[in-house]
Design a protein around this motif. Structure first.
Motif, PDB file in Angstrom:
ATOM      1  N   ILE A  70      43.696  33.801  21.060  1.00  0.00           N
ATOM      2  CA  ILE A  70      44.740  33.092  20.353  1.00  0.00           C
ATOM      3  C   ILE A  70      44.732  31.892  19.898  1.00  0.00           C
ATOM      4  CG2 ILE A  70      45.831  32.695  22.696  1.00  0.00           C
ATOM      5  CD1 ILE A  70      48.469  33.750  21.958  1.00  0.00           C
ATOM      6  N   LYS A  71      45.421  31.664  18.764  1.00  0.00           N
ATOM      7  CA  LYS A  71      45.904  29.744  18.447  1.00  0.00           C
ATOM      8  C   LYS A  71      47.061  29.064  19.112  1.00  0.00           C
ATOM      9  CE  LYS A  71      42.331  30.090  15.912  1.00  0.00           C
ATOM     10  NZ  LYS A  71      40.681  30.065  15.811  1.00  0.00           N
ATOM     11  N   LEU A  72      46.328  28.114  19.956  1.00  0.00           N
ATOM     12  CA  LEU A  72      47.559  27.818  20.699  1.00  0.00           C
ATOM     13  C   LEU A  72      47.929  26.383  20.248  1.00  0.00           C
ATOM     14  CD1 LEU A  72      46.379  28.031  24.042  1.00  0.00           C
ATOM     15  CD2 LEU A  72      48.190  29.454  22.944  1.00  0.00           C
ATOM     16  N   ASP A  73      48.714  25.846  20.501  1.00  0.00           N
ATOM     17  CA  ASP A  73      50.254  24.466  20.024  1.00  0.00           C
ATOM     18  C   ASP A  73      49.952  24.215  21.670  1.00  0.00           C
ATOM     19  OD1 ASP A  73      51.119  22.630  18.840  1.00  0.00           O
ATOM     20  OD2 ASP A  73      52.274  23.446  17.595  1.00  0.00           O
ATOM     21  N   ILE A  74      48.817  22.455  21.441  1.00  0.00           N
ATOM     22  CA  ILE A  74      49.414  22.017  22.968  1.00  0.00           C
ATOM     23  C   ILE A  74      48.965  20.563  22.754  1.00  0.00           C
ATOM     24  CG2 ILE A  74      48.888  21.949  25.440  1.00  0.00           C
ATOM     25  CD1 ILE A  74      48.548  25.374  25.570  1.00  0.00           C
ATOM     26  N   GLN A  75      49.847  20.211  22.618  1.00  0.00           N
ATOM     27  CA  GLN A  75      50.430  18.437  23.278  1.00  0.00           C
ATOM     28  C   GLN A  75      49.832  17.576  23.976  1.00  0.00           C
ATOM     29  OE1 GLN A  75      49.783  17.819  19.366  1.00  0.00           O
ATOM     30  NE2 GLN A  75      49.590  20.206  19.360  1.00  0.00           N
ATOM     31  N   GLY A  76      49.149  16.885  24.930  1.00  0.00           N
ATOM     32  CA  GLY A  76      49.171  15.796  25.278  1.00  0.00           C
ATOM     33  C   GLY A  76      49.610  14.480  24.856  1.00  0.00           C
ATOM     34  N   TYR A  77      50.217  13.731  25.425  1.00  0.00           N
ATOM     35  CA  TYR A  77      50.745  12.423  25.418  1.00  0.00           C
ATOM     36  C   TYR A  77      51.114  11.674  25.863  1.00  0.00           C
ATOM     37  CZ  TYR A  77      51.927  14.539  20.808  1.00  0.00           C
ATOM     38  OH  TYR A  77      52.261  15.070  19.579  1.00  0.00           O
ATOM     39  N   ASP A  78      50.130  10.329  25.798  1.00  0.00           N
ATOM     40  CA  ASP A  78      50.918   8.897  26.920  1.00  0.00           C
ATOM     41  C   ASP A  78      50.972   7.535  26.159  1.00  0.00           C
ATOM     42  OD1 ASP A  78      50.523   9.561  30.680  1.00  0.00           O
ATOM     43  OD2 ASP A  78      49.712   7.473  29.696  1.00  0.00           O
ATOM     44  N   ILE A  79      51.024   7.016  26.953  1.00  0.00           N
ATOM     45  CA  ILE A  79      51.596   5.569  26.453  1.00  0.00           C
ATOM     46  C   ILE A  79      50.246   4.935  26.961  1.00  0.00           C
ATOM     47  CG2 ILE A  79      52.444   4.505  28.923  1.00  0.00           C
ATOM     48  CD1 ILE A  79      54.234   2.902  26.318  1.00  0.00           C
ATOM     49  N   ASN A  80      49.547   5.387  27.661  1.00  0.00           N
ATOM     50  CA  ASN A  80      47.935   4.858  28.747  1.00  0.00           C
ATOM     51  C   ASN A  80      46.744   5.663  28.039  1.00  0.00           C
ATOM     52  OD1 ASN A  80      45.696   3.992  30.251  1.00  0.00           O
ATOM     53  ND2 ASN A  80      47.054   3.370  31.356  1.00  0.00           N
ATOM     54  N   GLN A  81      46.345   4.536  26.461  1.00  0.00           N
ATOM     55  CA  GLN A  81      44.903   5.325  26.453  1.00  0.00           C
ATOM     56  C   GLN A  81      43.938   5.835  27.370  1.00  0.00           C
ATOM     57  OE1 GLN A  81      44.703   6.104  22.913  1.00  0.00           O
ATOM     58  NE2 GLN A  81      42.426   6.981  23.739  1.00  0.00           N
ATOM     59  N   GLU A  82      43.603   4.876  28.273  1.00  0.00           N
ATOM     60  CA  GLU A  82      42.767   4.776  29.383  1.00  0.00           C
ATOM     61  C   GLU A  82      43.140   6.445  29.831  1.00  0.00           C
ATOM     62  OE1 GLU A  82      41.514   3.713  33.337  1.00  0.00           O
ATOM     63  OE2 GLU A  82      42.447   2.020  32.221  1.00  0.00           O
ATOM     64  N   MET A  83      44.356   7.052  30.146  1.00  0.00           N
ATOM     65  CA  MET A  83      44.929   8.362  30.850  1.00  0.00           C
ATOM     66  C   MET A  83      44.548   9.071  29.953  1.00  0.00           C
ATOM     67  SD  MET A  83      45.526   7.284  33.397  1.00  0.00           S
ATOM     68  CE  MET A  83      45.897   8.815  33.906  1.00  0.00           C
ATOM     69  N   ILE A  84      44.695   8.860  28.157  1.00  0.00           N
ATOM     70  CA  ILE A  84      43.983   9.916  27.536  1.00  0.00           C
ATOM     71  C   ILE A  84      42.624  10.552  27.366  1.00  0.00           C
ATOM     72  CG2 ILE A  84      44.132  10.569  25.259  1.00  0.00           C
ATOM     73  CD1 ILE A  84      47.033  10.637  25.951  1.00  0.00           C
ATOM     74  N   THR A  85      41.675   9.220  27.559  1.00  0.00           N
ATOM     75  CA  THR A  85      40.522   9.308  27.722  1.00  0.00           C
ATOM     76  C   THR A  85      39.792  10.311  29.255  1.00  0.00           C
ATOM     77  OG1 THR A  85      40.271   7.492  26.567  1.00  0.00           O
ATOM     78  CG2 THR A  85      37.951   8.169  27.918  1.00  0.00           C
ATOM     79  N   ILE A  86      41.060  10.109  29.971  1.00  0.00           N
ATOM     80  CA  ILE A  86      40.372  10.814  31.682  1.00  0.00           C
ATOM     81  C   ILE A  86      40.606  12.093  31.181  1.00  0.00           C
ATOM     82  CG2 ILE A  86      41.365  11.337  33.229  1.00  0.00           C
ATOM     83  CD1 ILE A  86      41.737   8.758  33.442  1.00  0.00           C
ATOM     84  N   ALA A  87      41.914  13.079  30.032  1.00  0.00           N
ATOM     85  CA  ALA A  87      42.281  13.496  29.719  1.00  0.00           C
ATOM     86  C   ALA A  87      41.929  14.981  28.621  1.00  0.00           C
ATOM     87  CB  ALA A  87      44.052  13.805  29.211  1.00  0.00           C
ATOM     88  N   GLN A  88      41.540  14.072  28.182  1.00  0.00           N
ATOM     89  CA  GLN A  88      40.019  14.457  27.173  1.00  0.00           C
ATOM     90  C   GLN A  88      38.590  15.411  28.292  1.00  0.00           C
ATOM     91  OE1 GLN A  88      39.930  11.652  24.391  1.00  0.00           O
ATOM     92  NE2 GLN A  88      41.242  12.401  22.637  1.00  0.00           N
ATOM     93  N   GLU A  89      38.448  14.456  29.134  1.00  0.00           N
ATOM     94  CA  GLU A  89      37.157  14.663  30.488  1.00  0.00           C
ATOM     95  C   GLU A  89      37.726  15.634  30.850  1.00  0.00           C
ATOM     96  OE1 GLU A  89      33.698  14.433  30.721  1.00  0.00           O
ATOM     97  OE2 GLU A  89      34.580  13.223  29.153  1.00  0.00           O
ATOM     98  N   ASN A  90      38.595  15.752  31.046  1.00  0.00           N
ATOM     99  CA  ASN A  90      39.527  17.288  31.857  1.00  0.00           C
ATOM    100  C   ASN A  90      39.155  17.654  31.462  1.00  0.00           C
ATOM    101  OD1 ASN A  90      39.296  15.580  34.588  1.00  0.00           O
ATOM    102  ND2 ASN A  90      41.440  14.698  34.443  1.00  0.00           N
ATOM    103  N   ALA A  91      39.617  18.735  29.919  1.00  0.00           N
ATOM    104  CA  ALA A  91      39.982  19.138  29.224  1.00  0.00           C
ATOM    105  C   ALA A  91      38.298  19.915  28.572  1.00  0.00           C
ATOM    106  CB  ALA A  91      41.135  19.224  27.767  1.00  0.00           C
ATOM    107  N   LYS A  92      37.529  18.895  28.512  1.00  0.00           N
ATOM    108  CA  LYS A  92      35.846  19.362  28.083  1.00  0.00           C
ATOM    109  C   LYS A  92      35.774  19.857  29.566  1.00  0.00           C
ATOM    110  CE  LYS A  92      31.888  17.518  26.513  1.00  0.00           C
ATOM    111  NZ  LYS A  92      31.091  15.573  26.301  1.00  0.00           N
ATOM    112  N   GLN A  93      35.687  19.714  30.225  1.00  0.00           N
ATOM    113  CA  GLN A  93      35.379  20.379  31.231  1.00  0.00           C
ATOM    114  C   GLN A  93      36.407  22.024  31.487  1.00  0.00           C
ATOM    115  OE1 GLN A  93      32.874  19.103  33.206  1.00  0.00           O
ATOM    116  NE2 GLN A  93      32.764  20.135  35.450  1.00  0.00           N
ATOM    117  N   ALA A  94      36.907  21.670  31.109  1.00  0.00           N
ATOM    118  CA  ALA A  94      37.763  23.214  31.613  1.00  0.00           C
ATOM    119  C   ALA A  94      37.409  23.684  30.350  1.00  0.00           C
ATOM    120  CB  ALA A  94      39.928  22.629  31.489  1.00  0.00           C
ATOM    121  N   GLY A  95      36.863  23.397  29.413  1.00  0.00           N
ATOM    122  CA  GLY A  95      35.659  24.326  28.182  1.00  0.00           C
ATOM    123  C   GLY A  95      37.793  24.331  27.200  1.00  0.00           C
TER     124      GLY A  95
END
Length: 377
Positions: free
Chosen positions: A250-275
């Motif tokens: 299934i193709k998902l359309d999920i977006q996560g935004y934050d005003i803080n770029q540091e948090m975006i980097t953290i979010a990407q690392e967590n998503a990577k860990q979750a596969g």
């Protein structure tokens, strides 16, 4: 063997957990903060692997009325502890007492431990102290209104610890609470999902797990894996079945935004860990700058609550900007969690529905703004 089981969860999420258990094929009975069900070793494994919104799963060993410590001792000793605990078992006992005659929790805990030691020493013909050098069986004695309940915790670390969060911000949502926020919306995997204040990315990651039908406990370990009475093949069979049930196509359309770029980097690392990094688009963006030409979708936000000194003005400025931005999206449903009781006034409109939830010990409200009805393609 059939067990009396109980799932624990935050107050207000009982119906969600019951629905999850019913989907797994179990009949349920709800109490405040608890959902009872029955099942075998496979049920223990399935509940731990699949429950998205619960905190933990326990085996109920017995319940009985107590008003004296002698009654507590004899009631605990009468339970079949040797069916569960081998001679070398380590069995720490946690004690709780609420609105009961036996109100001293340390004494309740000590008497319970003594009764179990007494019973096992008799069964195993053991003199002196039990070694407690083997696997750990976390026990709890809970007395509520003079009724004692004895349980073994099969989970270990709370179910919110999925195993994918390697980094977090100042006030991260627990994973199971984030899953509950998603499940309380009208979102379906074929719809856009947006988190405008994503922080460490927990909401989008939980949405992606739901969208792909990935069991949340796939990456973690459980206390019951070391229990002597649990066949280790059961958990592996449950995880193998869960892997087969995941929908990776299934193709998902999920977006996560934050005003803080540091948090975006953290979010990407967590998503990577979750596969799930390829399933979620994380981007630095202020909530007020969000624009879309998609006619319908779901926004789920856990913005700052402004509870700390001097932060309320900044939080309310954000709420006001959200209200102005989202007014241009009538086809989108918006779900916003906050502890600020003045939220609706600042946001600029009254919610379609408001639900009381507890984010940890903090009372919050989940403000729901349902979309105007539009034809679905």
């Amino acid at each position: 063997m059939q067990y009396q089981l109980v799932a624990h969860m935050a107050a207000g999420l009982e119906a969600l957990v019951a629905r999850e258990l019913q989907a797994l094929g179990y009949k349920t009975r709800n109490e405040n903060g608890k959902v009872f069900f029955e099942g075998d070793e496979t049920a223990i494994a399935k509940a731990n692997v699949w429950l998205r919104t619960a905190d933990r799963v326990k085996i109920v060993l017995g319940q009985f009325k107590v008003t004296t410590f002698d009654e507590l001792f004899e009631g605990v000793k009468a339970l079949p502890w040797d069916h569960y605990l081998p001679m070398d078992a380590a069995f720490p006992v946690a004690g709780r007492s609420i609105r009961s005659i036996l109100h001293s929790e340390p004494d309740v805990q000590a008497i319970t431990k003594k009764a179990i030691v007494n019973k096992l020493s008799e069964v195993y013909h053991r003199r002196g102290r039990l070694p407690e050098t083997g696997a750990t069986y976390p026990l709890e004695v809970s007395i509520l209104k003079d009724v004692a309940t004895l349980t073994i915790d099969t989970t270990g670390s709370s179910l919110f610890k999925r195993g994918y969060r390697v980094a977090k911000g100042d006030a991260p949502l627990k994973e199971n609470f984030a899953a509950a926020l998603v499940m309380l919306t009208n979102w379906h995997p074929d719809m856009p999902f947006v988190d405008p204040t994503t922080g460490s990315g927990t909401l989008p990651i939980e949405a992606a797990l739901i969208g792909h039908n990935i069991a949340p406990g796939m990456l973690r370990h459980f206390a019951f894996e070391d229990f002597r009475f649990m066949d280790p093949k059961v958990l592996q069979a449950v995880k193998d079945e869960a892997m087969d049930q995941a929908d990776w196509d299934i193709k998902l359309d999920i977006q996560g935004y934050d005003i803080n770029q540091e948090m975006i980097t953290i979010a990407q690392e967590n998503a990577k860990q979750a596969g799930l990094l390829n399933d979620i688009t994380f981007k630095q963006l202020a909530a007020k700058d969000f624009k879309t030409d998609k006619p319908r979708g779901v926004i789920v936000a856990n913005p700052p609550y402004g509870k700390r000194l001097g932060e309320l003005d900044a939080a309310r400025k954000l709420y006001r900007e959200m209200g102005q931005t989202y007014a241009a999206l009538p086809g989108w449903s918006k779900y916003i969690l906050t502890a600020d009781l003045g939220f609706e006034k600042v946001y600029g409109s009254k919610a379609t529905k408001r639900r009381k939830l507890y984010n940890g010990a903090l009372r919050t409200d989940y403000y729901q703004y349902w979309a105007q009805r539009t034809p679905r393609k």
